[in-house]
Design a protein around this motif. Structure first.
Motif, mmCIF file in Angstrom:
data_model
loop_
_atom_site.group_PDB
_atom_site.id
_atom_site.type_symbol
_atom_site.label_atom_id
_atom_site.label_comp_id
_atom_site.label_asym_id
_atom_site.label_seq_id
_atom_site.Cartn_x
_atom_site.Cartn_y
_atom_site.Cartn_z
ATOM 1 N N GLU A 1 0.846 -1.190 0.000
ATOM 2 C CA GLU A 1 0.000 0.000 0.000
ATOM 3 C C GLU A 1 0.882 1.242 0.000
ATOM 4 O O GLU A 1 1.751 1.412 0.842
ATOM 5 C CB GLU A 1 -0.898 -0.009 1.243
ATOM 6 N N SER A 2 0.644 2.115 -0.977
ATOM 7 C CA SER A 2 1.515 3.279 -1.113
ATOM 8 C C SER A 2 0.751 4.541 -1.481
ATOM 9 O O SER A 2 1.314 5.448 -2.081
ATOM 10 C CB SER A 2 2.608 2.998 -2.150
ATOM 11 N N GLY A 3 -0.533 4.597 -1.151
ATOM 12 C CA GLY A 3 -1.282 5.829 -1.324
ATOM 13 C C GLY A 3 -1.968 5.991 -2.662
ATOM 14 O O GLY A 3 -2.515 7.054 -2.949
ATOM 15 N N TYR A 4 -1.950 4.967 -3.496
ATOM 16 C CA TYR A 4 -2.656 5.044 -4.775
ATOM 17 C C TYR A 4 -3.611 3.861 -4.871
ATOM 18 O O TYR A 4 -3.452 2.849 -4.174
ATOM 19 C CB TYR A 4 -1.672 5.036 -5.947
ATOM 20 N N HIS A 5 -4.608 3.984 -5.753
ATOM 21 C CA HIS A 5 -5.604 2.926 -5.904
ATOM 22 C C HIS A 5 -5.928 2.746 -7.387
ATOM 23 O O HIS A 5 -6.129 3.743 -8.097
ATOM 24 C CB HIS A 5 -6.899 3.270 -5.158
ATOM 25 N N TYR B 1 -5.508 5.549 -12.202
ATOM 26 C CA TYR B 1 -5.209 5.339 -10.789
ATOM 27 C C TYR B 1 -5.528 6.635 -10.039
ATOM 28 O O TYR B 1 -5.341 7.730 -10.572
ATOM 29 C CB TYR B 1 -3.727 4.998 -10.577
ATOM 30 N N ARG B 2 -5.983 6.482 -8.806
ATOM 31 C CA ARG B 2 -6.209 7.663 -7.967
ATOM 32 C C ARG B 2 -5.099 7.757 -6.926
ATOM 33 O O ARG B 2 -4.847 6.819 -6.180
ATOM 34 C CB ARG B 2 -7.570 7.616 -7.286
ATOM 35 N N TYR B 3 -4.459 8.924 -6.888
ATOM 36 C CA TYR B 3 -3.428 9.217 -5.896
ATOM 37 C C TYR B 3 -4.085 10.055 -4.795
ATOM 38 O O TYR B 3 -4.497 11.183 -5.034
ATOM 39 C CB TYR B 3 -2.281 10.003 -6.519
ATOM 40 N N GLU B 4 -4.163 9.504 -3.603
ATOM 41 C CA GLU B 4 -4.872 10.157 -2.504
ATOM 42 C C GLU B 4 -3.879 10.967 -1.671
ATOM 43 O O GLU B 4 -3.199 10.450 -0.790
ATOM 44 C CB GLU B 4 -5.565 9.108 -1.637
ATOM 45 N N LEU B 5 -3.818 12.266 -1.949
ATOM 46 C CA LEU B 5 -2.884 13.138 -1.245
ATOM 47 C C LEU B 5 -3.430 13.575 0.113
ATOM 48 O O LEU B 5 -2.677 13.683 1.084
ATOM 49 C CB LEU B 5 -2.573 14.361 -2.111
ATOM 50 N N GLU B 6 -4.723 13.866 0.179
ATOM 51 C CA GLU B 6 -5.382 14.148 1.453
ATOM 52 C C GLU B 6 -6.671 13.351 1.499
ATOM 53 O O GLU B 6 -7.414 13.286 0.519
ATOM 54 C CB GLU B 6 -5.658 15.649 1.628
ATOM 55 N N TRP B 7 -6.942 12.798 2.646
ATOM 56 C CA TRP B 7 -8.014 11.822 2.833
ATOM 57 C C TRP B 7 -9.381 12.385 2.466
ATOM 58 O O TRP B 7 -9.635 13.584 2.528
ATOM 59 C CB TRP B 7 -7.987 11.357 4.287
ATOM 60 N N LYS B 8 -10.263 11.466 2.094
ATOM 61 C CA LYS B 8 -11.661 11.761 1.763
ATOM 62 C C LYS B 8 -11.792 12.755 0.614
ATOM 63 O O LYS B 8 -12.628 13.668 0.649
ATOM 64 C CB LYS B 8 -12.422 12.251 2.996
ATOM 65 N N ASP B 9 -10.952 12.569 -0.396
ATOM 66 C CA ASP B 9 -11.043 13.336 -1.640
ATOM 67 C C ASP B 9 -10.870 14.839 -1.439
ATOM 68 O O ASP B 9 -11.355 15.642 -2.243
ATOM 69 C CB ASP B 9 -12.378 13.076 -2.355
ATOM 70 N N GLN B 10 -10.177 15.230 -0.375
ATOM 71 C CA GLN B 10 -9.906 16.651 -0.193
ATOM 72 C C GLN B 10 -8.882 17.139 -1.212
ATOM 73 O O GLN B 10 -9.009 18.231 -1.756
ATOM 74 C CB GLN B 10 -9.405 16.907 1.233
ATOM 75 N N LEU B 11 -7.881 16.308 -1.458
ATOM 76 C CA LEU B 11 -6.859 16.643 -2.449
ATOM 77 C C LEU B 11 -6.392 15.338 -3.076
ATOM 78 O O LEU B 11 -5.910 14.444 -2.379
ATOM 79 C CB LEU B 11 -5.685 17.374 -1.796
ATOM 80 N N ALA C 1 -5.227 13.258 -7.120
ATOM 81 C CA ALA C 1 -4.892 13.330 -8.544
ATOM 82 C C ALA C 1 -5.295 12.015 -9.190
ATOM 83 O O ALA C 1 -4.946 10.942 -8.685
ATOM 84 C CB ALA C 1 -3.402 13.591 -8.737
ATOM 85 N N ASP C 2 -6.037 12.104 -10.266
ATOM 86 C CA ASP C 2 -6.375 10.924 -11.066
ATOM 87 C C ASP C 2 -5.418 10.866 -12.253
ATOM 88 O O ASP C 2 -5.386 11.787 -13.079
ATOM 89 C CB ASP C 2 -7.817 10.995 -11.564
ATOM 90 N N VAL C 3 -4.647 9.793 -12.314
ATOM 91 C CA VAL C 3 -3.670 9.616 -13.390
ATOM 92 C C VAL C 3 -4.270 8.667 -14.417
ATOM 93 O O VAL C 3 -4.491 7.488 -14.137
ATOM 94 C CB VAL C 3 -2.334 9.073 -12.844
ATOM 95 N N HIS C 4 -4.567 9.195 -15.595
ATOM 96 C CA HIS C 4 -5.209 8.436 -16.668
ATOM 97 C C HIS C 4 -4.168 8.034 -17.713
ATOM 98 O O HIS C 4 -3.349 8.860 -18.123
ATOM 99 C CB HIS C 4 -6.291 9.274 -17.363
ATOM 100 N N TYR C 5 -4.250 6.784 -18.155
ATOM 101 C CA TYR C 5 -3.406 6.306 -19.248
ATOM 102 C C TYR C 5 -4.310 5.904 -20.406
ATOM 103 O O TYR C 5 -5.337 5.250 -20.206
ATOM 104 C CB TYR C 5 -2.557 5.112 -18.815
ATOM 105 N N GLN C 6 -3.914 6.290 -21.596
ATOM 106 C CA GLN C 6 -4.702 6.007 -22.794
ATOM 107 C C GLN C 6 -3.787 5.442 -23.870
ATOM 108 O O GLN C 6 -2.784 6.069 -24.237
ATOM 109 C CB GLN C 6 -5.373 7.281 -23.312
ATOM 110 N N ILE C 7 -4.113 4.240 -24.367
ATOM 111 C CA ILE C 7 -3.387 3.662 -25.499
ATOM 112 C C ILE C 7 -4.060 4.165 -26.767
ATOM 113 O O ILE C 7 -5.233 3.866 -27.023
ATOM 114 C CB ILE C 7 -3.404 2.125 -25.441
ATOM 115 N N ILE C 8 -3.333 4.927 -27.550
ATOM 116 C CA ILE C 8 -3.905 5.531 -28.753
ATOM 117 C C ILE C 8 -3.786 4.587 -29.942
ATOM 118 O O ILE C 8 -4.745 4.360 -30.675
ATOM 119 C CB ILE C 8 -3.222 6.880 -29.039
ATOM 120 N N ASP C 9 -2.613 4.034 -30.159
ATOM 121 C CA ASP C 9 -2.413 3.020 -31.192
ATOM 122 C C ASP C 9 -1.198 2.196 -30.795
ATOM 123 O O ASP C 9 -0.690 2.322 -29.675
ATOM 124 C CB ASP C 9 -2.255 3.648 -32.590
#
Length: 503
Positions: free
Chosen positions: A76-80, A93-103, A105-113
């Motif tokens: 467990e390292s703070g991401y989900h 993936y969601r990076y939880e910087l402050e609990w309960k969605d206060q702060l 970052a959602d990191v999105h990856y997209q395969i284009i081709d």
């Protein structure tokens, strides 16, 4: 008691199944892009499927240059893991910087081709304070755990056969584990970087008299006579005896040196009892009369060469393939000179092109290069929403290098060093960190930051990407948040297992 099972009926039913109807519906060939890293969550590209070499890229996010999230997949390292499409061309993936969605970052990856993928970071600040947020794209090359530390150059008058590519293998005293290997490995397979190809036959093979393995071989073109070299590893001072038949008919004794060694045997092309395309080994024990010692069998090298010169000056014999078969002793010593070390080249060639917003990476052992690109003006590329309108963003990126195998502690130790560009650790790994534009996010607002990466077969960066990353990711984000949009992808019996809106 329950009713009897009609095995004949079941067999008849299996015969009537239409196997052609399900042909092609279960494709086990995964995309070359995907979340394949066993270290840090992100996106990977399989650069060479035969060698297993892989390009990895993950995102590290820090808050106020203090707290940072390094997405280690092993604990467990703070991401989900947050969202994913059915075909895995889009996931986040969601990076939880402050609990309960206060702060967060959602990191999105997209395969284009097949040659292009992209990443987008959606920063969300639901607090009443300004927040300084930074992101590093961590690029690295990953070698298989059993990537061989040695290699054997093979010329036209040589053929190499790894021992794991057997036609059949049997233990004299088998047990259940022999037929239930882990991880999809072959029976008796072992993997270690000390072997040629990183693979060998082991797991107590040769310990019991009667253990056997057979092989189909291919002789070098226009073979007349030559030698067979057996590559093996055995404990120091231990011996293992094998009876060979087929290509050669002889009993050989392998003597342990504690490291990879060679046992050479002459091959007579005109022997009446010779079967040139077949080789079988049968264990006879340590001294040929009983139980022996387990041996790690790496493989067989067949070399076509001239008739042995008994009076040859071994010290003066050049290490060329034309003289490799001069005698068994000289053959083994010359093979030691042919086997070369194969280091891992972790540090890439880097070309930073600021005017075109590109970073080009070329790793020595990869047949391709990678170009990481970012929009010319991240401030215009993203769409900020919320109460605050004074989010500040720096458009200048920075490139740093972390020469360490693990980032969890090493990165945190160096995060506040704003002067150095290369951080030297144990040098067992190397991460090229492309720092995306740093921003100060206003209270109750959100911001998108983008980057893309492309495969190039040239020695120069790829052309700038032409996709509109903002519209691509915001549309995907809206679809991911829409329960109705994804419900059609879930079978009725599976809906009760859905977790909120994140399927």
């Amino acid at each position: 008691m329950g009713g009897d099972i009609d095995y004949d009926g079941d067999t008849d039913q299996l015969k009537t199944l239409n196997y052609a109807a399900i042909g092609g519906t279960h494709d086990l060939q995964l995309s070359s892009w995907g979340p394949y890293s066993k270290k840090y969550a992100g996106i990977s590209h399989i650069a060479d499927i035969r060698s297993g070499l892989r390009f990895d890229l993950s995102v590290v996010i820090s808050q106020n240059e203090h707290k940072c999230i390094i997405p280690n997949v092993r604990f467990e390292s703070g991401y989900h893991p947050w969202q994913a499409s059915n075909d895995l061309t889009r996931y986040s993936y969601r990076y939880e910087l402050e609990w309960k969605d206060q702060l967060y970052a959602d990191v999105h990856y997209q395969i284009i081709d097949s040659l292009t993928a992209a990443v987008a970071i959606k920063y969300v600040n639901n607090t009443d304070q300004f927040q300084q947020l930074d992101a590093d794209l961590m690029a690295s090359v990953s070698y298989p755990e059993n990537y061989s530390s040695i290699k054997l150059p093979v010329s036209p008058n040589m053929t190499w056969k790894n021992a794991i590519h057997y036609e059949s293998l049997q233990f004299a005293h088998p047990n259940a584990k022999d037929y239930l290997p882990d991880n999809g490995w072959l029976q008796a397979e072992i993997r270690d970087s000390r072997f040629i190809d990183g693979r060998a036959v082991g797991k107590n093979f040769g310990k019991d008299s009667g253990d056997r393995a057979s092989y189909q071989l291919r002789l070098p073109a226009q073979f007349q006579n030559g030698s067979l070299a057996i590559a093996y590893q055995l404990k120091v001072g231990k011996k293992a005896t094998f009876k060979l038949s087929g290509l050669v008919n002889k009993t050989v004794v392998l003597t342990g040196t504690g490291k990879l060694a060679w046992k050479t045997v002459r091959i007579d092309r005109y022997s009446k009892s010779m079967h040139p395309s077949h080789l079988e080994l049968i264990a006879l024990g340590g001294d040929g009369n009983g139980d022996g010692n387990p041996v790690d069998l790496n493989g067989f090298l067949i070399i076509s060469g001239p008739k042995p010169q008994v009076k040859a000056n071994l010290k003066a014999t050049p290490a060329t393939t034309a003289t490799l078969a001069t005698s068994e002793n000289s053959f083994a010593s010359i093979l030691d000179t042919l086997v070369k070390t194969q280091p891992q080249h972790l540090i890439p060639k880097k070309v930073l092109d600021r005017p075109n917003q590109q970073l080009f990476l070329k790793y020595p052992d990869l047949p391709i290069g990678y170009t990481i690109s970012w929009p010319k003006d991240q401030e215009d590329a993203g769409k900020e929403t919320g109460k605050g309108s004074d989010t500040k963003i720096k458009t200048r990126v920075r490139v740093r290098e972390f020469q360490n195998d693990q980032l969890d502690v090493f990165y945190r130790e160096k995060i506040n060093d704003h002067v150095s560009s290369v951080f030297r650790g144990n040098q067992k790994g190397d991460y090229t960190a492309l720092g995306l534009p740093s921003l100060t996010l206003a209270p109750h607002s959100q911001k998108w930051v983008y980057a893309s990466f492309s495969v190039t077969h040239k020695k120069q960066p790829a052309k700038p990407i032409q996709y509109h990353l903002d519209s691509l990711f915001t549309a995907a984000d809206r679809q991911g948040d829409s329960n109705a949009a994804l419900s059609k992808d879930i079978l009725p019996v599976g809906k009760k297992y859905a977790l909120g809106d994140n399927y």
